[in-house]
Design a protein around this motif. Structure first.
Motif, mmCIF file in Angstrom:
data_model
loop_
_atom_site.group_PDB
_atom_site.id
_atom_site.type_symbol
_atom_site.label_atom_id
_atom_site.label_comp_id
_atom_site.label_asym_id
_atom_site.label_seq_id
_atom_site.Cartn_x
_atom_site.Cartn_y
_atom_site.Cartn_z
ATOM 1 N N UNK A 140 27.433 -43.922 1.027
ATOM 2 C CA UNK A 140 28.636 -43.936 1.856
ATOM 3 C C UNK A 140 29.805 -44.618 1.155
ATOM 4 N N UNK A 141 30.999 -44.176 1.489
ATOM 5 C CA UNK A 141 32.208 -44.915 1.140
ATOM 6 C C UNK A 141 32.471 -45.889 2.286
ATOM 7 N N UNK A 146 32.170 -43.407 5.549
ATOM 8 C CA UNK A 146 32.253 -41.959 5.339
ATOM 9 C C UNK A 146 31.205 -41.524 4.324
ATOM 10 N N UNK A 147 30.611 -40.368 4.548
ATOM 11 C CA UNK A 147 29.687 -39.801 3.561
ATOM 12 C C UNK A 147 30.434 -39.548 2.253
ATOM 13 N N UNK A 148 29.789 -39.862 1.121
ATOM 14 C CA UNK A 148 30.433 -39.620 -0.169
ATOM 15 C C UNK A 148 30.439 -38.143 -0.542
ATOM 16 N N UNK A 149 29.499 -37.387 0.010
ATOM 17 C CA UNK A 149 29.435 -35.964 -0.295
ATOM 18 C C UNK A 149 29.220 -35.169 0.986
ATOM 19 N N UNK A 150 29.616 -33.899 0.939
ATOM 20 C CA UNK A 150 29.433 -33.018 2.097
ATOM 21 C C UNK A 150 27.937 -32.754 2.272
ATOM 22 N N UNK A 151 27.459 -32.840 3.505
ATOM 23 C CA UNK A 151 26.047 -32.621 3.780
ATOM 24 C C UNK A 151 25.710 -31.133 3.710
ATOM 25 N N UNK A 152 24.490 -30.810 3.310
ATOM 26 C CA UNK A 152 24.067 -29.424 3.162
ATOM 27 C C UNK A 152 23.683 -28.796 4.488
ATOM 28 N N UNK A 153 23.250 -27.523 4.439
ATOM 29 C CA UNK A 153 22.879 -26.804 5.663
ATOM 30 C C UNK A 153 21.641 -27.399 6.327
#
Length: 529
Positions: free
Chosen positions: A140-141, A152-159
């Protein structure tokens, strides 16, 4: 306790009174995954009712948008007054506000996708020292501002996020109005428009790398200057990344469960419905135009859901809302009309001035929106056009062009026009790059008022054309303005209807004959014998 403040503005919903968003149920589902008790309460009920909700909880999760700041302030004030040692977690689009922590006191703000952040807090019993651990720092940031932690999540979560976290259907019963409301079911998260308009390119110092010059060929969301992608006024692409679709069996299960609990109106929620499983498996789509919509997946989805709908004892509806006009074809319009013949389609256009459309980052020109609307209208579907005034880059000429189209070209293939005043959304490309608003000019204000009046007249005329129609309607609540009258919402698409009756009729589903027009937003009707 989850407090749903979405669209509550200053504390009570004035518009969208018959809508229940997907976010709070999703948060509730994270708690249910761990067998924890959780409830949802609308913010107006939380603020106005007795203190039972405050006194029985020591953890509050508030979901809100930027326009709901006053409602959130009222809720936090009530919580802080009654519960000195409680914990407050804030989530939703409101968190994109830059200086929010100066105006509202809360412990943790969850920015963007929050499922795994909430899960992490559940596992540590909401001990906020969790965010000091290395695992949290890696994922997380985390920023501390004015005593609040912004996460905030550092990366976009997958499906896989859709399988890992299942929205609660049980908690829909917490909404007193669930039985007549439009209940939103998330279908697609994220947006495929990673085009950048001229205004944000200029303001953001674009170096001309060419990656997003042509909407047809965009293959990445990256930008050397970190200029946010998407329509300049919208933060979806920047916040949630490219579209991710929920599997059919998950959608089926959620829709079936909701209908079995008495929900009558389902809306499939997506920034762009036609992004549903577009492209090859596991391929991230950044172009709003290529490849075309996935006809096979959409056909399977709509056929399955229409069968579920038709198997219910009571009349129910399943509808879709937003579509990108750049992906609409005659085939798509025909496919949708076969399974959802009474759905209303919303088409974002914002302006009918091609020059302004390109400047603000729209993925297709206004003529494409007109053509898409015509395709749907030809198939007997109700279409609604969305416009925005006071946009950056707006001119007297652009307003005149839009007004001319409203008055002379839309009546044959659109049922309603909705216009909003542009509001600067934190996190949007316009706000991040500092694109200035139009210079204040008296003539601009005159043309805006003329456009708004033309839209009101358009909508009034369309409603007059409905006089004599019979509409299946859920009688939902008392009309707070007119005596011995009730407000009903059509099962399928259409405006609210005010119905005179000396007998109590709330809860009934009736065939209502339209007998008049009260305003550009409200019809007058009578029970059809």
């Amino acid at each position: 306790l989850i407090v749903d403040a979405l669209a509550a503005n200053e504390g009570r919903r004035k518009f969208s009174r018959d809508a229940i968003g997907a976010g709070p149920r999703l948060v509730a589902g994270v708690f249910e995954k761990y067998k924890l008790n959780v409830r949802i309460k609308r913010v107006e009920d939380f603020i106005e009712e007795n203190d039972e909700g405050v006194n029985s909880s020591d953890l509050f999760l508030i979901s809100a948008m930027s326009v709901d700041k006053v409602a959130v302030q009222k809720a936090v004030k009530k919580i802080s007054k009654k519960q000195q040692n409680c914990k407050i977690i804030l989530g939703g689009p409101i968190l994109s506000e830059k200086d929010l922590t100066k105006e509202i006191q809360f412990d943790v703000g969850v920015i963007g996708e929050g499922e795994r952040i909430i899960e992490g807090l559940i596992r540590c019993d909401f001990d906020f020292s969790f965010f000091q651990e290395q695992e949290s720092a890696d994922r997380f940031s985390i920023e501390k501002k004015n005593g609040s932690l912004l996460v905030k999540e550092k990366s976009i979560l997958g499906t896989g996020i859709f399988e890992e976290f299942i929205p609660s259907t049980e908690r829909i019963l917490d909404y007193p109005d669930y039985w007549f409301s439009k209940v939103y079911v998330e279908l697609v998260r994220g947006c495929s428009n990673h085009y950048r308009g001229e205004l944000v390119k200029t303001a953001g110092g674009c170096s001309g790398c060419g990656e997003c010059d042509d909407p047809d060929t965009i293959i990445t969301g990256d930008c050397p200057e970190d200029i946010p992608a998407g329509c300049g006024f919208c933060s979806v692409s920047a916040t949630f990344g490219p579209p991710r679709s929920k599997k059919l069996n998950q959608v089926e299960k959620e829709v079936e469960d909701l209908l079995s609990k008495g929900v009558r109106r389902i809306v499939l929620s997506a920034p762009g419905f036609l992004d549903y499983f577009r492209g090859r498996k596991k391929e991230e789509i950044y172009s709003p135009t290529k490849p075309e919509a996935n006809y096979a997946e959409i056909a399977n989805l709509l056929q399955s859901l229409s069968e579920i709908r038709d198997n219910q004892e009571k009349v129910c509806s399943i509808s879709i809302e937003n579509v990108k006009p750049s992906l609409v074809t005659k085939k798509i319009a025909s496919l949708i009309s076969k399974s959802l013949p009474k759905t209303s389609i919303s088409i974002g256009c914002e302006t009918f001035d091609t020059s302004l459309s390109n400047k603000i980052g729209r993925p297709s020109e206004p003529n494409t929106a007109l053509e898409a609307s015509r395709f749907f209208f030809d198939e007997g579907l109700s279409t609604q056009i969305y416009l925005i005034h006071s946009l950056p880059g707006e001119t007297v000429k652009s307003l005149e062009i839009t007004k001319e189209v409203v008055e002379n070209k839309l009546s044959n293939f659109a049922d309603k026009i909705t216009v909003y005043r542009y509001l600067s959304l934190p996190g949007s490309p316009f706000t991040v790059t500092g694109v200035p608003l139009p210079t204040k000019r008296h003539l601009l204000d005159i043309r805006r008022n003329e456009l708004k009046e033309a839209i009101i007249q358009f909508n009034l005329e369309k409603k007059k054309q409905m006089i004599g129609d019979e509409v299946i309607t859920i009688i939902a609540e008392k009309d707070k303005v007119r005596k011995n009258t009730f407000i009903g919402y059509p099962i399928f698409s259409g405006p609210a209807i005010s119905i005179y009756s000396e007998k109590p009729i709330i809860g009934n589903t009736c065939k209502i004959r339209v007998i008049g027009v009260i305003s550009d937003k409200l019809l007058e009707g009578e029970i059809s014998i």
